[in-house]
Design a protein around this motif. Structure first.
Motif, mmCIF file in Angstrom:
data_model
loop_
_atom_site.group_PDB
_atom_site.id
_atom_site.type_symbol
_atom_site.label_atom_id
_atom_site.label_comp_id
_atom_site.label_asym_id
_atom_site.label_seq_id
_atom_site.Cartn_x
_atom_site.Cartn_y
_atom_site.Cartn_z
ATOM 1 N N GLU A 1 37.942 27.905 33.441
ATOM 2 C CA GLU A 1 38.787 29.098 33.313
ATOM 3 C C GLU A 1 38.067 30.161 32.489
ATOM 4 O OE1 GLU A 1 43.342 27.456 33.585
ATOM 5 O OE2 GLU A 1 42.184 26.913 31.787
ATOM 6 N N ILE A 2 37.412 29.726 31.419
ATOM 7 C CA ILE A 2 36.657 30.656 30.577
ATOM 8 C C ILE A 2 35.488 31.244 31.357
ATOM 9 C CG2 ILE A 2 35.214 30.829 28.502
ATOM 10 C CD1 ILE A 2 37.084 28.593 27.305
ATOM 11 N N GLN A 3 34.772 30.394 32.105
ATOM 12 C CA GLN A 3 33.610 30.867 32.862
ATOM 13 C C GLN A 3 34.021 31.838 33.974
ATOM 14 O OE1 GLN A 3 30.292 30.343 32.076
ATOM 15 N NE2 GLN A 3 30.162 32.024 33.523
ATOM 16 N N PHE A 4 35.084 31.505 34.712
ATOM 17 C CA PHE A 4 35.554 32.412 35.767
ATOM 18 C C PHE A 4 36.009 33.737 35.172
ATOM 19 C CE2 PHE A 4 35.533 29.147 39.036
ATOM 20 C CZ PHE A 4 35.401 29.886 40.205
ATOM 21 N N LEU A 5 36.663 33.686 34.013
ATOM 22 C CA LEU A 5 37.099 34.910 33.354
ATOM 23 C C LEU A 5 35.890 35.778 33.002
ATOM 24 C CD1 LEU A 5 39.882 36.019 32.615
ATOM 25 C CD2 LEU A 5 39.560 35.095 30.327
ATOM 26 N N LYS A 6 34.828 35.146 32.491
ATOM 27 C CA LYS A 6 33.595 35.877 32.180
ATOM 28 C C LYS A 6 32.977 36.471 33.449
ATOM 29 C CE LYS A 6 32.285 33.269 28.061
ATOM 30 N NZ LYS A 6 31.350 32.287 27.485
ATOM 31 N N ASN A 7 32.957 35.691 34.537
ATOM 32 C CA ASN A 7 32.366 36.164 35.793
ATOM 33 C C ASN A 7 33.135 37.352 36.367
ATOM 34 O OD1 ASN A 7 30.556 34.050 35.527
ATOM 35 N ND2 ASN A 7 31.483 32.801 37.122
ATOM 36 N N ILE A 8 34.455 37.280 36.300
ATOM 37 C CA ILE A 8 35.279 38.376 36.824
ATOM 38 C C ILE A 8 35.123 39.607 35.937
ATOM 39 C CG2 ILE A 8 37.658 39.113 37.312
ATOM 40 C CD1 ILE A 8 38.179 36.126 38.109
ATOM 41 N N ALA A 9 35.100 39.410 34.631
ATOM 42 C CA ALA A 9 34.887 40.527 33.704
ATOM 43 C C ALA A 9 33.552 41.198 33.989
ATOM 44 C CB ALA A 9 34.951 40.038 32.260
ATOM 45 N N GLU A 10 32.534 40.397 34.220
ATOM 46 C CA GLU A 10 31.208 40.936 34.547
ATOM 47 C C GLU A 10 31.264 41.751 35.835
ATOM 48 O OE1 GLU A 10 27.100 38.949 35.929
ATOM 49 O OE2 GLU A 10 27.836 38.261 33.974
ATOM 50 N N GLU A 11 32.009 41.266 36.818
ATOM 51 C CA GLU A 11 32.162 41.994 38.094
ATOM 52 C C GLU A 11 32.759 43.377 37.849
ATOM 53 O OE1 GLU A 11 31.837 42.933 41.928
ATOM 54 O OE2 GLU A 11 31.207 40.966 41.210
ATOM 55 N N PHE A 12 33.684 43.473 36.893
ATOM 56 C CA PHE A 12 34.324 44.747 36.582
ATOM 57 C C PHE A 12 33.597 45.537 35.515
ATOM 58 C CE2 PHE A 12 38.325 42.495 38.082
ATOM 59 C CZ PHE A 12 38.320 43.129 39.318
ATOM 60 N N GLY A 13 32.557 44.959 34.916
ATOM 61 C CA GLY A 13 31.770 45.674 33.920
ATOM 62 C C GLY A 13 32.458 45.814 32.572
ATOM 63 N N ILE A 14 33.302 44.830 32.222
ATOM 64 C CA ILE A 14 33.973 44.859 30.926
ATOM 65 C C ILE A 14 33.830 43.504 30.236
ATOM 66 C CG2 ILE A 14 35.642 46.609 31.687
ATOM 67 C CD1 ILE A 14 37.747 44.349 31.765
ATOM 68 N N ASN A 15 34.236 43.443 28.984
ATOM 69 C CA ASN A 15 34.209 42.189 28.243
ATOM 70 C C ASN A 15 35.465 41.376 28.539
ATOM 71 O OD1 ASN A 15 31.760 42.728 26.894
ATOM 72 N ND2 ASN A 15 32.853 43.989 25.409
ATOM 73 N N PRO A 16 35.329 40.071 28.634
ATOM 74 C CA PRO A 16 36.512 39.239 28.881
ATOM 75 C C PRO A 16 37.362 39.101 27.624
ATOM 76 C CG PRO A 16 34.597 37.847 28.563
ATOM 77 C CD PRO A 16 34.104 39.284 28.539
ATOM 78 N N PRO A 17 38.664 38.866 27.809
ATOM 79 C CA PRO A 17 39.496 38.614 26.635
ATOM 80 C C PRO A 17 39.168 37.247 26.045
ATOM 81 C CG PRO A 17 40.781 38.321 28.641
ATOM 82 C CD PRO A 17 39.416 38.820 29.047
ATOM 83 N N ARG A 18 39.516 37.043 24.806
ATOM 84 C CA ARG A 18 39.277 35.763 24.163
ATOM 85 C C ARG A 18 40.406 34.802 24.514
ATOM 86 N NH1 ARG A 18 37.049 36.527 18.187
ATOM 87 N NH2 ARG A 18 35.376 35.189 18.859
ATOM 88 N N LEU A 19 40.029 33.574 24.771
ATOM 89 C CA LEU A 19 41.031 32.524 25.028
ATOM 90 C C LEU A 19 41.044 31.545 23.892
ATOM 91 C CD1 LEU A 19 40.501 31.695 28.802
ATOM 92 C CD2 LEU A 19 42.297 33.035 27.771
#
Length: 138
Positions: free
Chosen positions: A120-138
Motif C-alpha cells: 500500500e505504501i509502495q503503490f501510494l509512492k508510485n501513484i504520487a510519482e505519477e502525479f508529480g507530488i509527494n505521497p502522504p504519510r501512513l
C-alpha cells in the motif's frame, strides 16, 4: 479502461484508481475499503455541477468494479490503474491540490482495514510519482 474524450469520464477514472488501489495492494477488496470508496465517490459526485442522486454512487461503483474485474490479469489491472492516472492528470482542473486529495483518499483506503501493507505504501509512492507530488504519510 479505454481512453475516451472526457466529459464526466474522469469520475470513472477516479473510481477506478480507488478500486484498483484497494484491491491490488493485497489482492483483496475488504468491506471497510469498499465503504471508504463509497464515501469518496459520494463526495466527488456530490461536488460536481451535474444533477446528483445517491443511487448514482452505487451504479458508478458497480460499473467500475465490473470493468475492473473484466481485466484478465494483474499486469492488465496495473496498466489500467496507471492509464486512469494519466487520463485524470490530463483534466484541466486536475492540479497538485486535486492530486493531493486523491492521494489522501487512497491513504484512507489503506488505513480502512487497520493494517497498512508495504505494498500500500509502495503503490501510494508510485501513484504520487505519477502525479508529480509527494505521497502522504501512513
Amino acid at each position: 479502461m479505454t481512453e475516451k474524450n472526457i466529459n464526466d469520464d474522469w469520475i470513472d477514472y477516479y473510481g477506478l484508481i480507488l478500486v484498483s488501489y484497494a484491491h491490488m495492494t493485497d489482492w483483496w477488496l475488504a468491506e471497510s475499503e469498499l465503504q471508504v470508496i463509497h464515501e469518496k465517490m459520494d463526495f466527488i459526485l456530490a461536488n460536481t455541477k451535474k444533477a446528483y442522486k445517491s443511487e448514482v454512487v452505487n451504479q458508478k461503483i458497480i460499473k467500475i468494479l465490473d470493468e475492473y474485474e473484466s481485466l484478465s490479469d494483474e499486469n492488465e489491472k496495473i496498466e489500467a490503474l496507471f492509464s486512469a492516472c494519466k487520463s485524470l492528470k490530463k483534466e484541466p482542473w486536475f492540479d497538485n491540490l486535486a492530486a493531493a486529495l486523491l492521494l489522501s483518499n487512497l491513504a484512507e483506503i489503506a488505513e480502512a482495514d487497520f493494517k497498512i501493507e508495504k505494498t500500500e505504501i509502495q503503490f501510494l509512492k508510485n501513484i504520487a510519482e505519477e502525479f508529480g507530488i509527494n505521497p502522504p504519510r501512513l
